[in-house]
Design a protein around this motif. Structure first.
Motif, PDB file in Angstrom:
ATOM      1  N   SER A   4      -8.190  27.950  11.470  1.00  0.00           N
ATOM      2  CA  SER A   4      -6.861  27.602  10.961  1.00  0.00           C
ATOM      3  C   SER A   4      -5.790  28.472  11.598  1.00  0.00           C
ATOM      4  N   ASP A   5      -6.079  29.778  11.716  1.00  0.00           N
ATOM      5  CA  ASP A   5      -5.113  30.703  12.322  1.00  0.00           C
ATOM      6  C   ASP A   5      -4.785  30.320  13.757  1.00  0.00           C
ATOM      7  N   ASN A  24      -0.446  24.863   8.968  1.00  0.00           N
ATOM      8  CA  ASN A  24      -0.406  24.085  10.214  1.00  0.00           C
ATOM      9  C   ASN A  24       0.455  22.828  10.091  1.00  0.00           C
ATOM     10  N   GLN A  32     -11.113  30.054   8.266  1.00  0.00           N
ATOM     11  CA  GLN A  32      -9.833  30.769   8.256  1.00  0.00           C
ATOM     12  C   GLN A  32      -9.345  31.065   9.668  1.00  0.00           C
ATOM     13  N   ILE A  45      -7.041  23.029  13.040  1.00  0.00           N
ATOM     14  CA  ILE A  45      -7.214  22.675  11.638  1.00  0.00           C
ATOM     15  C   ILE A  45      -8.163  21.489  11.457  1.00  0.00           C
ATOM     16  N   GLY A  92      -4.796  26.458   5.011  1.00  0.00           N
ATOM     17  CA  GLY A  92      -4.746  26.210   6.454  1.00  0.00           C
ATOM     18  C   GLY A  92      -3.949  24.969   6.792  1.00  0.00           C
TER      19      GLY A  92
END
Length: 794
Positions: free
Chosen positions: A65-66, A98, A62, A70, A94
């Protein structure tokens, strides 16, 4: 790859000694602000033996992804031996966040094939959102079907997202079907319906859903509900409903939110209640830029330019950061060209032209001001075009009669990444209707079928209008009968179509059906019905309908309604009654009323009344060449040639020029345009030979040229030659040459058909055994077997 990344991170630096407690890693995830730090933390997870802890790896995925890593997150998940559904869901979300919705769908497909794991409701929610983001209708339908198979389609959150997806694809009927099948509905689902209809500009349907929510549902609505319904109410200008919602919002506590208050400012400004804006604005404790934008737009759209500019200056001086919406709000709807130039210049200097909404707004306002070169320049220079940009430019061309440019741009749009939506299709159908090109209209209809936009009530209504205006009234009626739901505009379009073709009784029949269906007529409806009566000689019926509009339905007639009544009386020869009607009007008659009466004087050759009416028209609108031509023709018909010459000389002195007449005939998909006495067509010799052949046969049948309305200052023989080669005759002759015997011929003339050409076309239809359909400036004429559908009443 993954090990190399971890090793590299370990070499760069070391992480502080971590106790054998995985909670410490969760704390590190919160404080890590770069991918490099997360990679170091990942290394420590492996070193401390937590590499198989799914909770840690899910949180790490997570956070990666933030921070935009990705692909790192993907490699991490796919290298994990025993992932669970939650971990897949985090990665799917995610990918979408993105900008990789296709990857999210691929992961969803991979998960469904995974023998040990089954998707849950969150999986389907993310997959549907991804399909929506890809603009891939097929993928969206596949996910929907799989949700049905797995039993998740009736789950509230999944169902709401399916509804939202179909609205995004403009599949409004599909969205409604999913909504209707939902056994449980929460406020989110209701709000999704309101928002979806609004975004597809189906404002009446949005209001109906809101009424259902209030009347039939136990669901408690919220401030988002208000925010979604207010734009629809504003577009429909349903002030009473807006005031009711205002009252309900105060009672339910939804009114306390600033964005709701801003929504009411937009509502009242749309409904023209400028006096309410200041009171609403004072209710803000600290108005933000959004509130200022709503006020600026409210003033600008109601013609209060000074107040709008004053508030804009105040916003500038306040130090509040402007946004692109501020400039969009300032661009006046009515438009003052110099002000628009100023805003355009400011947008250029401040960099706001890079925001798509500003060029779109400028394109729209330039189009409203008929500054089409400026509109096109802004459109061409826009680096980030959107569907709204294309629609604004196509709509601008259509509204200003530049139909060929609209169609050309539409074809160009089809080669771009943007797909037309119902708004685009409605605009281009309007262009086809203006141009009268049935083949092009049918081509657009084919596109509509392929995209299933035909389910849109607005597109179906536009198709009905297109077929009616392109001469195919039977196809218009077929589509009309197929529509399961019709709104007021649909009924009006069908009534107007029948009126255009002179089918007055059919128009009245549709009007009766409309009243019986429960759809309330509007002032526009009565205008359509009165128009149909005027073109069919239905004096008694027109009189009754006009009176019922006032007495039964309580509508105040506009000048257009009065002009229609004058037309009904005048065409039927009741000229003195028409004069008395005008004198009794409670409003001042404008030039259109007097022009209608003058046209009736021409039909019935009443030169005395025509002279009186013309004096009134010259006084009201001295620069309108049409009035001079009408009066001159009336004098010519009365053989008062010196007076006709005087009128024409006056027009020349004023440098008033009449629009040249032309006629268009479409052969296949190729338009051919003729002017009077045209010598430019490649088959000109054959065309003129055909006319000579036809004239010989017509003279044998007793034809005598009608030359009274030709120019009077030439000999009789020359006047005969002038009408002999009118543009519609050339077009008909060409049609007879190039089409198969028995084929229907359709032509479009920009002016009213003259008396002689009308008589000639009747004879040609009989001699050649052809149906000839003529659309002139006023209406359609269907010629068959020597008879015209207008009954010589036009």
């Amino acid at each position: 790859m993954l090990l190399r990344t971890v090793s590299a991170a370990t070499a760069e630096t070391t992480v502080a000694v971590i106790n054998n407690n995985k909670n410490s890693f969760f704390d590190l995830f919160k404080t890590s602000t770069s991918v490099s730090l997360l990679a170091q933390t990942h290394t420590q997870i492996i070193l401390h033996g937590f590499q198989n802890d799914i909770q840690l790896l899910t949180k790490l995925t997570q956070r990666l992804s933030d921070l935009g890593a990705i692909h790192y997150a993907r490699n991490l998940v796919l290298s994990f031996q025993k992932p669970d559904v939650f971990l897949f869901n985090v990665l799917m979300l995610g990918f979408s966040k993105n900008g990789s919705p296709h990857s999210s769908l691929s992961l969803f497909s991979h998960l469904r094939k995974h023998a040990d794991l089954k998707p849950n409701s969150s999986t389907y929610t993310y997959a549907i959102s991804a399909a929506s983001a890809t603009r891939d209708e097929r993928a969206g339908r596949v996910v929907h079907c799989q949700a049905v198979v797995d039993g998740f389609d009736s789950e509230l959150h999944v169902g709401s997202n399916i509804v939202k997806m179909y609205f995004k694809f403009s599949r409004v009927d599909d969205a409604r079907k999913v909504f209707d099948r939902m056994s449980e509905r929460d406020v989110v689902l209701w709000n999704t319906m309101l928002c979806g209809y609004r975004e597809n500009e189906m404002y009446e349907e949005s209001v109906k859903v809101f009424r259902d929510l209030i009347n039939e549902s136990s669901t408690r609505w919220d401030s988002t509900t208000v925010l979604n319904i207010l734009p629809a109410v504003a577009e429909l200008q349903e002030l009473r409903l807006g005031m009711l919602i205002h009252s309900l919002a105060i009672k339910t506590g939804c009114y306390s939110h600033d964005f709701v208050l801003t929504g009411f400012i937009s509502l009242y400004s749309k409904c023209g209640k400028v006096e309410a804006l200041n009171a609403l604005f004072r209710e803000f404790c600290a108005p933000d830029v959004v509130a200022y934008n709503a006020m600026i737009h409210g003033y600008a759209s109601n013609g209060e330019t000074e107040l709008s500019l004053s508030l804009f200056r105040k916003l500038l001086l306040s130090g509040e950061r402007l946004n692109s919406s501020t400039l969009v709000s300032l661009i006046p709807v009515s438009g003052q060209l110099m002000l628009v130039y100023g805003i355009h210049g400011y947008s250029l200097k401040s960099g706001f032209l890079s925001h798509e909404s500003v060029p779109t707004a400028l394109t729209t306002v330039y189009s409203k001001l008929n500054e089409m070169e400026s509109a096109r320049k802004v459109f061409d220079e826009c680096t980030h075009k959107s569907l709204a940009s294309w629609n604004a430019m196509i709509s601008g061309y259509t509204q200003n009669g530049l139909t060929e440019d609209a169609i050309s741009l539409f074809r160009e749009m089809q080669k771009s990444e943007f797909r037309p939506n119902p708004i685009t299709v409605t605009c281009i159908l309007s262009a086809c209707a203006q141009l009268g090109t049935l083949s092009l209209g049918k081509w657009v209809h084919g596109l509509v079928r392929s995209t299933e936009f035909e389910s849109s009530i607005y597109v179906s209504t536009a198709l009905i209008g297109m077929y009616a205006k392109c001469g195919s009234i039977s196809e218009a009626r077929r589509l009309f009968d197929l529509m399961p739901k019709k709104n007021e505009v649909t009924w009006n379009t069908m009534i107007s179509g029948y009126g255009l073709h002179g089918h007055g009784h059919e128009a009245l029949s549709v009007f009766t059906e409309m009243l019986n269906s429960g759809v309330a007529p509007s002032p526009v409806t009565f205008l359509c019905v009165l128009y149909a009566c005027s073109h069919a000689g239905l004096v008694k019926e027109g009189d009754e309908i006009f009176n019922s509009m006032i007495q039964r339905y309580g509508f105040e007639p506009t000048v257009k309604h009065y002009a229609c009544m004058v037309d009904i009386l005048g065409r039927a020869g009741h000229l003195q009654r028409a004069v008395q009607f005008i004198e009794a009007m409670p409003v001042e008659p404008d030039p259109s009323v007097w022009q209608t009466l003058l046209g009736a004087c021409k039909i019935h050759k009443d030169t005395n009344l025509a002279r009186t009416v013309s004096e009134k028209l010259f006084e009201l609108d001295p620069d309108n060449v049409g009035y001079h031509v009408l009066l001159s023709n009336i004098h010519s018909a009365d053989r008062n040639y010196p007076q006709a010459a005087t009128v024409r000389q006056e027009a020349k002195k004023r440098k008033l020029a009449k629009a040249p007449g032309y006629t268009l005939i479409e052969i296949g998909e190729t338009p051919h345009v003729f002017t009077s006495g045209d010598q430019s067509h490649p088959q000109v010799k054959a065309i003129y030979e055909k006319l000579e052949e036809l004239e010989g046969k017509m003279r044998e049948a007793g034809y005598q040229p009608e030359t009274e309305l030709a120019l009077h200052d030439v000999e009789e023989e020359e006047r005969e030659l002038m009408v002999k080669y009118h543009s519609e005759r050339l077009a008909i002759a060409y049609g007879l040459i190039v089409t198969e015997p028995g084929t229907e011929i359709r032509i479009i003339k920009n002016l009213r058909v003259c008396l002689d050409c009308h008589a000639v076309t009747k004879l040609i239809s009989k001699i050649t055994d052809r149906v000839i359909v003529v659309r002139d400036a006023n209406r359609f004429h269907h010629f068959k077997d020597g008879v015209c559908s207008c009954g010589d009443y036009w």
